[in-house]
Design an enzyme around this catalytic site. Structure first.
Site, PDB file in Angstrom:
ATOM      1  N   VAL A 185       0.865  -1.178   0.000  1.00 43.98           N
ATOM      2  CA  VAL A 185       0.000   0.000   0.000  1.00 43.98           C
ATOM      3  C   VAL A 185       0.899   1.223   0.000  1.00 43.98           C
ATOM      4  CG1 VAL A 185      -1.717   1.317   1.286  1.00 43.98           C
ATOM      5  CG2 VAL A 185      -1.886  -1.172   1.189  1.00 43.98           C
ATOM      6  N   ALA A 222       4.413   4.029   3.241  1.00 43.40           N
ATOM      7  CA  ALA A 222       3.937   2.801   2.587  1.00 43.40           C
ATOM      8  C   ALA A 222       4.020   1.658   3.596  1.00 43.40           C
ATOM      9  CB  ALA A 222       4.807   2.471   1.376  1.00 43.40           C
ATOM     10  N   LYS A 223       3.423   0.562   3.278  1.00 49.31           N
ATOM     11  CA  LYS A 223       3.581  -0.667   4.073  1.00 49.31           C
ATOM     12  C   LYS A 223       3.191  -1.812   3.158  1.00 49.31           C
ATOM     13  CE  LYS A 223       4.514  -1.601   8.494  1.00 49.31           C
ATOM     14  NZ  LYS A 223       5.419  -0.799   9.330  1.00 49.31           N
ATOM     15  N   GLY A 224       3.711  -2.997   3.453  1.00 44.90           N
ATOM     16  CA  GLY A 224       3.339  -4.133   2.624  1.00 44.90           C
ATOM     17  C   GLY A 224       3.541  -5.415   3.390  1.00 44.90           C
ATOM     18  N   ASP A 252      10.183  -5.794   8.630  1.00 43.36           N
ATOM     19  CA  ASP A 252       9.117  -5.561   9.605  1.00 43.36           C
ATOM     20  C   ASP A 252       8.877  -6.910  10.272  1.00 43.36           C
ATOM     21  OD1 ASP A 252       6.979  -3.090   9.828  1.00 43.36           O
ATOM     22  OD2 ASP A 252       6.004  -4.965  10.328  1.00 43.36           O
TER      23      ASP A 252
END
Ligand code: NAD
Length: 418
Positions: free
Chosen positions: A55, A100-102, A141
């Site tokens: 995202v 962002a992050k995924g 992460d």
């Protein structure tokens, strides 16, 4: 489209800043949500399909930046919220990145190294055109690490040309930064010291309880001790131990080594003279000056917030206090240092890693540490001033500073055709 979880702190800040409803909606929703299939072979030869997400929330201030997590609970709604939080964090620290992050919905503990590598390489291939040093820079992460970043960068390089700046949190030998491992915990301790100074109090002698003794909790404890604090209660997922005189540094280091091996830390801690076991609930309710939740989200809720006796709570984990628990503490005059200010040391040093990669030059550890210290000081000062020097308004203030920066950048870049 699924419902984007609302961001009440954004809405509060937007109202104060007089932002329009359409600008607020633009900031609340992500720019792009990518979902990909990840077919890969298990060691048995069987075909497995995982689903991966990235995202990209907002890139007004620079390329998207945020972690990649491998966990069974990964879902687009949560990844959207976390991507948005990254936008506010990078803005509060004035790092030229967006958010962002995924991640991949999978259980990495059930995959062999070879399976993890195959899955990561397919994921990197599927995302190759969307990420890059000037587009979107992933980092480790939950459930991912430096090795996963190394596979990701190597695979991406096969399509786009190798460039270490495509990810951060890499192994040192591939251009990772010195000081990244300890950055988040050390940054939390730096903020704790600034908070004490701002309140006219002394950090030396402050008693501290720490929930969670992984990367963040353990490095925080050592760095806080260096600044004179007394770590009197510590726990991990298996148990909690108290020592009223404070744990000696050498015992905390042995506990840190056990934690790195994913072993319980209690045996090491119980070797401190005068130490004794307590329950997890007793740790959160410890009669200390500072409570540092450094494990999970949502650990202080309406049901246990009244047990908290600390005068200051520093959010080392992401969202360890529910919104209403945070309000209750505020009403009681407890100082709550919010996550976006307290735990950003990791993303700050990730930025330094990207800068070093792009310069083709390596900083020594002392330089990384001193640049981190300056960044933490600047973000703390901006928040403290925006709060009107009111220790119960730090979260609102941090969001106000961040959202003003992002909304201004977004406004400047909006074209007529947008
Ligand atoms: P980690 O996996 O290294 O350590 C987590 C620690 O919490 C371990 O000691 C574990 O035993 C403990 N724990 C787990 N469940 C627990 C429970 N129910 N009760 C008590 N302890 C429990 O994780 P980390 O990297 O230290 O991250 C901790 C938190 O900080 C997470 O919320 C993470 O999202 C956040 N965070 C981490 C970073 C970073 O750079 N590592 C940056 C920002 C935020």
């Amino acid at each position: 489209m699924f419902n984007i979880v609302q961001d009440p702190m954004l809405r509060r800040a937007a109202a104060k800043l007089g932002l329009s409803e359409s600008m607020t909606a633009l900031l609340e929703t992500p720019y792009r949500i990518i979902q990909v299939q990840i077919p890969f072979r298990l060691d048995s030869g069987e075909l497995e399909i995982a689903y991966g997400f990235r995202v990209q929330h907002n890139a007004s201030r620079g390329p998207y930046k945020g972690g990649m997590r491998y966990h069974p609970d990964v879902n687009p709604a949560e990844i959207c919220s976390l991507a948005r939080l990254m936008t506010w964090k990078t803005a509060l620290f004035d790092i030229p990145f967006g958010g962002a992050k995924g991640g991949v919905a999978c259980d990495p503990t059930k995959l062999s190294q070879a399976e993890l590598e195959r899955m990561t390489r397919v994921f990197a291939r599927k995302l190759s055109s969307a990420v890059g040093p000037k587009k979107d820079i992933p980092a480790p992460d939950m459930g991912t690490n430096a090795q996963v970043m190394a596979w990701f960068a190597d695979q991406w390089g096969k399509f786009e040309g190798y460039d270490p700046a495509v990810v951060t949190g890499k192994p040192i030998s591939l251009g990772g930064s010195y000081g990244r491992t300890e950055a988040t915990g050390t940054g939390v301790a730096m903020v704790a010291k600034h908070m004490c100074d701002a309140l006219g109090e002394n950090m030396p002698g402050k008693t501290v309880a720490v929930q969670g003794f992984g990367n963040v909790g353990s490095w925080f404890s050592l760095a806080a001790q260096d600044r004179g604090a007394n770590i009197v209660a510590v726990c991990d997922q298996w148990g909690a131990v108290q020592c009223d005189k404070g744990f000696p540094a050498d015992i905390l280091r042995v506990a840190m080594e056990a934690s790195i091996r994913r072993e319980p830390i209690a045996d090491a801690l119980l070797s401190a003279a005068g130490s004794f076991r307590i329950s997890a609930e007793e740790l959160l309710a410890a009669d200390v000056d500072i409570l540092v939740p450094a494990a999970l989200g949502g650990v202080v809720t309406d049901s246990n917030v009244n047990d908290v006796r600390a005068k200051m709570v520093i959010e080392a984990a992401n969202e360890p206090l529910t919104a209403s628990a945070s309000e209750s503490l505020k009403d009681r005059g407890v100082t709550v240092v919010p996550d976006i200010l307290a735990n950003a040391g990791g993303v700050v040093v990730s930025y330094f890693e990207w800068v070093q990669n792009r310069q083709g030059f390596r900083w020594n550890k002392a330089r990384v540490h001193s640049e981190l210290a300056s960044a933490m000081q600047r973000a703390f000062d901006a928040t403290w001033v925006a709060s009107g020097r009111d220790c119960t308004k730090l979260r609102e203030a941090a969001y106000l500073v961040a959202i003003e920066r992002v909304s201004q950048a977004t406004e400047y870049r909006l074209g007529i055709s947008d």
